[in-house]
Scaffold this motif. Structure first.
Motif, mmCIF file in Angstrom:
data_model
loop_
_atom_site.group_PDB
_atom_site.id
_atom_site.type_symbol
_atom_site.label_atom_id
_atom_site.label_comp_id
_atom_site.label_asym_id
_atom_site.label_seq_id
_atom_site.Cartn_x
_atom_site.Cartn_y
_atom_site.Cartn_z
ATOM 1 N N ALA A 84 58.001 32.185 33.511
ATOM 2 C CA ALA A 84 58.046 31.508 34.807
ATOM 3 C C ALA A 84 56.868 31.915 35.680
ATOM 4 C CB ALA A 84 59.368 31.812 35.503
ATOM 5 N N ARG A 85 56.522 33.229 35.638
ATOM 6 C CA ARG A 85 55.374 33.698 36.426
ATOM 7 C C ARG A 85 54.076 33.055 35.938
ATOM 8 N NH1 ARG A 85 58.202 38.639 36.120
ATOM 9 N NH2 ARG A 85 56.918 39.298 34.339
ATOM 10 N N LYS A 86 53.922 32.944 34.618
ATOM 11 C CA LYS A 86 52.727 32.323 34.065
ATOM 12 C C LYS A 86 52.628 30.860 34.470
ATOM 13 C CE LYS A 86 52.078 35.300 30.006
ATOM 14 N NZ LYS A 86 52.043 35.334 28.515
ATOM 15 N N ALA A 87 53.760 30.156 34.440
ATOM 16 C CA ALA A 87 53.754 28.753 34.839
ATOM 17 C C ALA A 87 53.369 28.610 36.299
ATOM 18 C CB ALA A 87 55.129 28.131 34.581
ATOM 19 N N GLN A 88 53.912 29.504 37.142
ATOM 20 C CA GLN A 88 53.580 29.444 38.563
ATOM 21 C C GLN A 88 52.112 29.774 38.798
ATOM 22 O OE1 GLN A 88 55.841 28.411 40.904
ATOM 23 N NE2 GLN A 88 54.034 28.283 42.198
ATOM 24 N N ASP A 89 51.578 30.735 38.029
ATOM 25 C CA ASP A 89 50.162 31.067 38.143
ATOM 26 C C ASP A 89 49.295 29.876 37.751
ATOM 27 O OD1 ASP A 89 50.830 33.588 38.975
ATOM 28 O OD2 ASP A 89 50.511 34.543 37.025
ATOM 29 N N ALA A 90 49.711 29.153 36.685
ATOM 30 C CA ALA A 90 48.954 27.984 36.250
ATOM 31 C C ALA A 90 48.940 26.917 37.333
ATOM 32 C CB ALA A 90 49.548 27.416 34.960
ATOM 33 N N LEU A 91 50.087 26.716 37.972
ATOM 34 C CA LEU A 91 50.154 25.745 39.061
ATOM 35 C C LEU A 91 49.232 26.152 40.203
ATOM 36 C CD1 LEU A 91 53.985 24.995 39.260
ATOM 37 C CD2 LEU A 91 52.221 23.648 38.146
ATOM 38 N N SER A 92 49.231 27.424 40.539
ATOM 39 C CA SER A 92 48.387 27.911 41.631
ATOM 40 C C SER A 92 46.912 27.748 41.307
ATOM 41 C CB SER A 92 48.709 29.378 41.928
ATOM 42 O OG SER A 92 50.065 29.533 42.323
ATOM 43 N N ARG A 93 46.534 28.062 40.055
ATOM 44 C CA ARG A 93 45.129 27.922 39.667
ATOM 45 C C ARG A 93 44.690 26.463 39.717
ATOM 46 N NH1 ARG A 93 46.692 31.523 35.621
ATOM 47 N NH2 ARG A 93 46.681 29.845 34.072
ATOM 48 N N ALA A 94 45.540 25.564 39.241
ATOM 49 C CA ALA A 94 45.188 24.146 39.252
ATOM 50 C C ALA A 94 45.048 23.634 40.673
ATOM 51 C CB ALA A 94 46.253 23.337 38.505
ATOM 52 N N THR A 95 45.999 24.012 41.537
ATOM 53 C CA THR A 95 45.927 23.582 42.932
ATOM 54 C C THR A 95 44.665 24.108 43.595
ATOM 55 O OG1 THR A 95 48.345 23.554 43.057
ATOM 56 C CG2 THR A 95 47.143 23.595 45.136
ATOM 57 N N GLY A 96 44.333 25.360 43.321
ATOM 58 C CA GLY A 96 43.127 25.945 43.888
ATOM 59 C C GLY A 96 41.864 25.259 43.394
ATOM 60 N N ALA A 97 41.822 24.926 42.105
ATOM 61 C CA ALA A 97 40.650 24.257 41.545
ATOM 62 C C ALA A 97 40.444 22.884 42.177
ATOM 63 C CB ALA A 97 40.797 24.128 40.032
#
Length: 560
Positions: A84-97
């Protein structure tokens, strides 16, 4: 080794007719609904549930779990939390990009404005020769709108066109908009009104747009020589269609003494057809036809045709492909109105380095110089299936394209360049070029080096489709379908891609964000499942010949 989150599936044949003419493959047919399920994963649901207990149905003391069972349960919980943490990190990275790219585009727009202020482009502003210059002559019709007017306001020139009926045809000698020109179509608040702007430039030059365009409804610009949206241009309309193809089919057929007789369509016929039927209203499939692999006689957009008079030719007309290009420069902005807005760019070669936005709408980039067939799709069951063309797609609310190829289709491409940003919250993005088929042995290419971003919500999905004989994703390519920002309950969304055939026994759980670099998986027929739908379709074949150096993009910078 980087994992490409791709699931190989055979591409179904959906470019069909109910009879024996069904020979040509469809571009971008949607997977059957059973192949894709949306929702929160079971693990995520369990994480979110409150503590629960169990007791025997018949009463009595509850059994005590063994230490091994407790350890196993804790291990599962820890693994689920880490996922779940990895998925949330992926979402954050995509939003930031995506945020960074938005800021880069804004900075490029400001830089272009500053540069043009110190060194003007030379494009004529206002209603003048070489700028927005109304055409004269037999084909220079002006129907459904008042004469254009312009006025100086400060350091800018305001050009106004008042449309007086639903479909208008406007003819221009040149359609160039300088950096100090603001072109406004007053369509009286009607989202379904269309202003067709046809360019008949005797110099055969592309249209160059550096200023602004505003409209309530649809602005359609047709220039067979190409259209360039330069850095700093700003388009804010209900919908935008930019095309090197003209409206309507290339030829019509009538029956004379029991035999089919072909008639090529000229500008006058196409104008009348558009005024009477609109962009999608004419249905050539209801009358007699001579198929022979030429879909341009059924197209909503097509190049002009000529009659074949040479002996031994078994079809009466031949389409003459257009050669112009459409490009969107870095710092250019094209924004369609929310909830149903469309941005459609169609030409043999299309490149985007700017920002294109269609909230709850569709962005469609279609590479063809011959014909484009468009099938309306509501996303619901029961959509009409055309006699020729793409089938409706349950994952698309908008238009499903079919692009016709040709002997020169190897030079056709769609290219979202590095830094190029296309966004459709709760909408669809489609990049499509011709596939090889029975009639045309060569196809086009679809490249992505930039970012394609959609969102999906509880009530409306997002989707991304990339089709072509050659599909390539660059090392910086980002394909993102994130939970919609307005849907707080969708925080961890994962989807399950089910097997497409009995031979594929394994299913795969795909994350909501994927980054794909060049590699074998990106060059073959494949589908990617993301938080709503991302798919790729490319024929497994050798790489195509590079577009020539005459294309807008330098040859050395094309994907490899």
């Amino acid at each position: 080794m980087a994992r490409h989150l791709l699931m190989l599936m055979p591409e179904p044949n959906a470019m069909t007719r109910s009879d024996a003419h069904s020979k040509s493959p469809i571009l971008g047919r949607a997977p059957r609904p059973a192949w894709l399920f949306a929702g929160v994963s079971a693990v995520a649901l369990l994480i979110a549930m409150p503590d629960a207990g169990a007791r025997p149905l018949a009463g009595g003391p509850s059994p005590s779990p063994s230490q091994a069972a407790i350890d196993a349960s804790q291990a599962v919980a820890a693994g689920a939390a880490q996922a779940a943490r990895k998925a949330q990190d992926a979402l954050s990275r995509a939003t930031g990009a995506i945020l960074v790219l938005q800021q880069m585009q804004a900075a490029a727009r400001d830089a272009a404005a500053a540069s043009l202020a110190s060194a003007p482009s030379g494009i004529v502003n206002g209603l003048r020769a070489g700028g927005l210059d109304r055409a004269t002559g037999a084909d220079a019709v002006w129907i459904g709108a008042g004469a254009p007017t312009d006025a100086v306001q400060g350091d800018r020139i305001k050009v106004d066109i008042v449309q007086t009926q639903k479909n208008a045809v406007l003819t221009w000698r040149t359609f160039n908009i300088g950096e100090k020109t603001d072109l406004s179509y007053n369509q009286q608040g009607n989202r379904d009104w269309v202003a067709l702007n046809r360019v008949i430039d005797p110099a055969l030059a592309p249209s160059r747009i550096l200023g602004t365009i505003k409209a309530d409804g649809t602005v359609l610009v047709i220039n067979p020589n190409g259209i360039i949206f330069g850095a700093g241009s700003q388009i804010n309309v209900g919908s935008l269609i930019a095309s090197t193809l003209d409206v309507g089919p290339s030829a019509i057929y009538t029956t004379v003494n029991g035999a089919q007789k072909a008639k090529v369509t000229d500008i006058a016929w196409r104008n009348q057809n558009f005024l009477q039927n609109g962009l999608l209203g004419y249905d050539a499939s209801t009358g007699p036809n001579n198929f022979n692999g030429d879909f341009s006689t059924f197209a909503q957009f097509s190049a002009f045709s000529v009659l074949n008079t040479k002996p031994g030719i078994n079809y009466p007309t031949s389409v003459v492909p257009t050669t112009g290009t459409i490009s969107v420069g870095q710092g250019a902005s094209i924004v369609a109105a929310p909830n149903g807005g469309l941005v459609l760019l169609t030409a043999p070669q299309i490149s985007n380095a700017g920002r294109i936005v269609a909230p709850a709408g569709q962005v469609l980039l279609a590479a063809t110089g011959s014909a484009l067939l468009l099938t309306p799709s509501t996303g619901a069951a029961g959509d009409a299936v055309p006699l020729y063309g793409a089938r409706p797609d349950p994952n698309v609310r908008g238009l499903v394209p079919f692009v016709q190829g040709g002997t020169n289709a190897a030079g056709y491409f769609v290219w979202n360049q590095a830094g190029g940003l296309i966004e459709t919250d709760r909408g669809n993005i489609t990049l499509v070029s011709p596939n090889r088929n029975t009639y045309f042995p060569v196809g086009g290419a679809s490249y992505n080096d930039g970012t394609l971003s959609a969102t999906t919500s509880v009530s409306r999905n997002g989707s991304i489709a990339i089709d072509g004989s050659d599909v390539r994703l660059g090392s910086g390519s980002l394909l993102s379908i994130l939970p919609d920002r307005g849907e707080k309950r969708f925080r961890r969304t994962r989807h399950r891609c089910l097997p497409s055939s009995p031979r594929r026994s394994r299913s795969a759980t795909m994350p909501t964000i994927s980054k794909c670099s060049r590699g074998p998986s990106c060059s073959r027929r494949a589908r990617m499942c993301s938080s709503a739908q991302v798919r790729f379709a490319a024929q497994a074949a050798s790489r195509l010949t590079r577009p020539s150096s005459s294309t807008p993009a330098p040859k050395s910078t094309l994907p490899v």
